[in-house]
Design a protein around this motif. Structure first.
Motif, PDB file in Angstrom:
ATOM      1  N   ARG A  14       0.952  -1.117  -0.184  1.00  0.00           N
ATOM      2  CA  ARG A  14      -0.148  -0.010   0.103  1.00  0.00           C
ATOM      3  C   ARG A  14       0.862   1.225   0.125  1.00  0.00           C
ATOM      4  NH1 ARG A  14      -3.401  -0.647   5.459  1.00  0.00           N
ATOM      5  NH2 ARG A  14      -1.675   0.265   6.090  1.00  0.00           N
ATOM      6  N   ILE A  15       0.305   2.348  -0.627  1.00  0.00           N
ATOM      7  CA  ILE A  15       0.867   3.668  -0.313  1.00  0.00           C
ATOM      8  C   ILE A  15       0.411   4.439   0.866  1.00  0.00           C
ATOM      9  CG2 ILE A  15       1.504   5.951  -1.417  1.00  0.00           C
ATOM     10  CD1 ILE A  15       1.642   4.367  -3.973  1.00  0.00           C
ATOM     11  N   LEU A  16       1.016   4.765   1.844  1.00  0.00           N
ATOM     12  CA  LEU A  16       0.725   5.536   3.074  1.00  0.00           C
ATOM     13  C   LEU A  16       1.119   6.837   2.827  1.00  0.00           C
ATOM     14  CD1 LEU A  16       1.628   3.097   5.868  1.00  0.00           C
ATOM     15  CD2 LEU A  16      -0.528   3.346   4.869  1.00  0.00           C
ATOM     16  N   LEU A  17       0.271   7.844   3.196  1.00  0.00           N
ATOM     17  CA  LEU A  17       0.860   9.267   3.113  1.00  0.00           C
ATOM     18  C   LEU A  17       0.978   9.819   4.417  1.00  0.00           C
ATOM     19  CD1 LEU A  17      -1.533  10.382   0.230  1.00  0.00           C
ATOM     20  CD2 LEU A  17       1.022   9.841   0.021  1.00  0.00           C
ATOM     21  N   PHE A  18       2.142  10.339   4.751  1.00  0.00           N
ATOM     22  CA  PHE A  18       2.387  10.939   6.041  1.00  0.00           C
ATOM     23  C   PHE A  18       2.659  12.421   5.954  1.00  0.00           C
ATOM     24  CE2 PHE A  18       3.881   6.673   6.563  1.00  0.00           C
ATOM     25  CZ  PHE A  18       3.497   6.519   7.773  1.00  0.00           C
ATOM     26  N   LYS A  19       2.283  13.248   6.764  1.00  0.00           N
ATOM     27  CA  LYS A  19       2.511  14.771   6.856  1.00  0.00           C
ATOM     28  C   LYS A  19       3.235  15.209   8.062  1.00  0.00           C
ATOM     29  CE  LYS A  19      -2.112  15.827   8.370  1.00  0.00           C
ATOM     30  NZ  LYS A  19      -2.312  14.376   9.097  1.00  0.00           N
ATOM     31  N   GLN A  20       3.528  16.465   7.906  1.00  0.00           N
ATOM     32  CA  GLN A  20       4.432  17.024   9.196  1.00  0.00           C
ATOM     33  C   GLN A  20       3.319  17.157  10.210  1.00  0.00           C
ATOM     34  OE1 GLN A  20       5.838  20.732   8.155  1.00  0.00           O
ATOM     35  NE2 GLN A  20       5.969  21.294  10.149  1.00  0.00           N
ATOM     36  N   GLY A  21       3.750  16.593  11.487  1.00  0.00           N
ATOM     37  CA  GLY A  21       2.923  16.537  12.525  1.00  0.00           C
ATOM     38  C   GLY A  21       2.543  15.198  12.901  1.00  0.00           C
ATOM     39  N   ASP A  22       2.490  14.176  11.940  1.00  0.00           N
ATOM     40  CA  ASP A  22       2.058  12.932  12.163  1.00  0.00           C
ATOM     41  C   ASP A  22       3.071  11.946  13.105  1.00  0.00           C
ATOM     42  OD1 ASP A  22      -0.002  13.197  10.514  1.00  0.00           O
ATOM     43  OD2 ASP A  22       0.991  11.943   8.890  1.00  0.00           O
ATOM     44  N   PRO A  23       2.455  11.483  14.083  1.00  0.00           N
ATOM     45  CA  PRO A  23       3.058  10.647  15.053  1.00  0.00           C
ATOM     46  C   PRO A  23       3.459   9.052  14.303  1.00  0.00           C
ATOM     47  CG  PRO A  23       0.917  10.422  15.779  1.00  0.00           C
ATOM     48  CD  PRO A  23       0.953  11.534  14.627  1.00  0.00           C
ATOM     49  N   VAL A  24       4.661   8.658  14.194  1.00  0.00           N
ATOM     50  CA  VAL A  24       5.145   7.566  13.806  1.00  0.00           C
ATOM     51  C   VAL A  24       5.769   6.496  14.723  1.00  0.00           C
ATOM     52  CG1 VAL A  24       5.165   8.486  11.475  1.00  0.00           C
ATOM     53  CG2 VAL A  24       7.044   8.615  13.040  1.00  0.00           C
ATOM     54  N   PHE A  25       5.989   5.295  14.584  1.00  0.00           N
ATOM     55  CA  PHE A  25       6.944   4.361  15.236  1.00  0.00           C
ATOM     56  C   PHE A  25       8.036   4.260  14.370  1.00  0.00           C
ATOM     57  CE2 PHE A  25       8.149   0.242  16.831  1.00  0.00           C
ATOM     58  CZ  PHE A  25       8.112   0.498  18.463  1.00  0.00           C
ATOM     59  N   HIS A  26       9.297   4.383  15.140  1.00  0.00           N
ATOM     60  CA  HIS A  26      10.690   3.931  14.579  1.00  0.00           C
ATOM     61  C   HIS A  26      10.954   2.687  15.161  1.00  0.00           C
ATOM     62  CE1 HIS A  26      14.897   4.259  13.625  1.00  0.00           C
ATOM     63  NE2 HIS A  26      14.619   4.901  12.793  1.00  0.00           N
ATOM     64  N   THR A  27      11.622   1.901  14.361  1.00  0.00           N
ATOM     65  CA  THR A  27      11.860   0.693  15.243  1.00  0.00           C
ATOM     66  C   THR A  27      13.053   0.579  16.190  1.00  0.00           C
ATOM     67  OG1 THR A  27      13.365   0.032  13.163  1.00  0.00           O
ATOM     68  CG2 THR A  27      11.016  -0.677  13.148  1.00  0.00           C
ATOM     69  N   GLN A  28      14.047   1.588  16.025  1.00  0.00           N
ATOM     70  CA  GLN A  28      15.052   1.821  16.998  1.00  0.00           C
ATOM     71  C   GLN A  28      14.866   2.858  17.995  1.00  0.00           C
ATOM     72  OE1 GLN A  28      17.837  -0.332  16.868  1.00  0.00           O
ATOM     73  NE2 GLN A  28      16.492  -1.170  15.332  1.00  0.00           N
ATOM     74  N   GLN A  29      14.026   3.826  17.711  1.00  0.00           N
ATOM     75  CA  GLN A  29      13.877   4.937  18.691  1.00  0.00           C
ATOM     76  C   GLN A  29      12.605   5.061  19.372  1.00  0.00           C
ATOM     77  OE1 GLN A  29      16.441   6.732  19.379  1.00  0.00           O
ATOM     78  NE2 GLN A  29      17.690   5.753  17.834  1.00  0.00           N
ATOM     79  N   GLY A  30      11.193   4.262  18.885  1.00  0.00           N
ATOM     80  CA  GLY A  30       9.935   4.536  19.361  1.00  0.00           C
ATOM     81  C   GLY A  30       9.085   5.338  18.655  1.00  0.00           C
ATOM     82  N   ILE A  31       8.369   6.164  19.490  1.00  0.00           N
ATOM     83  CA  ILE A  31       7.475   7.026  18.936  1.00  0.00           C
ATOM     84  C   ILE A  31       8.163   8.445  18.620  1.00  0.00           C
ATOM     85  CG2 ILE A  31       5.473   8.527  19.540  1.00  0.00           C
ATOM     86  CD1 ILE A  31       4.750   5.599  19.241  1.00  0.00           C
ATOM     87  N   GLY A  32       8.071   8.906  17.433  1.00  0.00           N
ATOM     88  CA  GLY A  32       8.368  10.137  16.970  1.00  0.00           C
ATOM     89  C   GLY A  32       7.238  10.898  16.506  1.00  0.00           C
ATOM     90  N   VAL A  33       7.624  12.132  16.003  1.00  0.00           N
ATOM     91  CA  VAL A  33       6.811  12.932  15.208  1.00  0.00           C
ATOM     92  C   VAL A  33       7.477  13.489  13.881  1.00  0.00           C
ATOM     93  CG1 VAL A  33       5.351  15.285  15.234  1.00  0.00           C
ATOM     94  CG2 VAL A  33       5.589  13.681  17.287  1.00  0.00           C
ATOM     95  N   ILE A  34       6.893  13.632  12.874  1.00  0.00           N
ATOM     96  CA  ILE A  34       7.239  14.044  11.773  1.00  0.00           C
ATOM     97  C   ILE A  34       7.539  15.669  11.823  1.00  0.00           C
ATOM     98  CG2 ILE A  34       7.143  14.333   9.233  1.00  0.00           C
ATOM     99  CD1 ILE A  34       6.066  11.690   9.344  1.00  0.00           C
ATOM    100  N   ARG A  35       8.852  16.363  11.988  1.00  0.00           N
ATOM    101  CA  ARG A  35       8.857  17.651  12.005  1.00  0.00           C
ATOM    102  C   ARG A  35       8.850  18.371  10.575  1.00  0.00           C
ATOM    103  NH1 ARG A  35      12.525  19.634  16.837  1.00  0.00           N
ATOM    104  NH2 ARG A  35      10.979  19.579  18.584  1.00  0.00           N
ATOM    105  N   SER A  36       9.291  17.750   9.710  1.00  0.00           N
ATOM    106  CA  SER A  36       9.506  18.334   8.259  1.00  0.00           C
ATOM    107  C   SER A  36       9.751  17.327   7.258  1.00  0.00           C
ATOM    108  CB  SER A  36      10.584  19.545   8.360  1.00  0.00           C
ATOM    109  OG  SER A  36      11.800  18.722   8.598  1.00  0.00           O
TER     110      SER A  36
END
Length: 192
Positions: A14-36
């Motif tokens: 599938r194609i997922l669309l992320f935008k600035q401000g979206d929370p995401v899960f990084h496999t090494q760092q955990g929960i992050g937010v797209i800053r830019s």
């Protein structure tokens, strides 16, 4: 430097669309937010990059789209988050007895960042801890699996990370106290 509004990512067909401000899960760092999200030209080739900020560690990372597709995913749904404790209760897989093989297996499971794999690591190491002290590597893997799960569950369901981590550990321990249901050897499913 151009600032695209959306960051398209291929994930499981599938194609997922992320935008600035979206929370995401990084496999090494955990929960992050797209800053830019930026498009940059490097050596004559344009590439998409995103800046992620991880509040828990205070870390900010710029990663290319190719790495994003491998290491970052959406947060789990609320339905999946609510099902984690049921999954833990029904999880009855054996713990690898050889420490070196167990370390390698758990390292791979943690690196993948899959919620159910994190549950497997936590429960198998809590089972092992009931038999005696854990190795330093096992302790690190147990803490990391509980922290990653607790951080994501807290973000999705609400609440604080520390009580969620304790709840996860208690769920694993309680499910180990219950008698295991016999499993059909061919399917691995409960026969009761």
């Amino acid at each position: 430097m151009c600032e695209p509004q959306l960051f398209p990512v291929h994930s499981k067909g599938r194609i997922l669309l992320f935008k600035q401000g979206d929370p995401v899960f990084h496999t090494q760092q955990g929960i992050g937010v797209i800053r830019s999200i930026q498009e940059q030209e490097i050596m004559g080739s344009k590439s998409l990059f995103t800046t992620l900020y991880f509040e828990r560690s205070g870390l900010e990372v710029i990663i290319p789209k190719s790495t994003f597709e491998q290491k970052v995913r959406s947060l789990m749904s609320e339905t999946k988050a609510q099902g984690v404790f049921t999954y833990i209760d029904g999880l009855h897989e054996p713990t690898e007895p050889l420490w070196k093989a167990r370390q390698k297996q758990n390292h791979g499971r943690l690196a993948g960042g899959d919620t159910l794999e994190l549950c497997s690591v936590a429960k198998s190491l809590i089972r092992l801890r009931r038999k005696g002290p854990l190795t330093a590597g096992d302790q690190t893997h147990l803490r990391r699996s509980l922290d990653m799960l607790a951080e994501e569950l807290s973000a999705v369901l609400g609440g604080e990370m520390e009580p969620m981590s304790l709840r996860l550990e208690q769920a694993c321990t309680a499910s180990l106290a219950a008698p295991e249901r016999p499993q059909d050897d061919a399917t691995g499913l409960s026969v009761a």
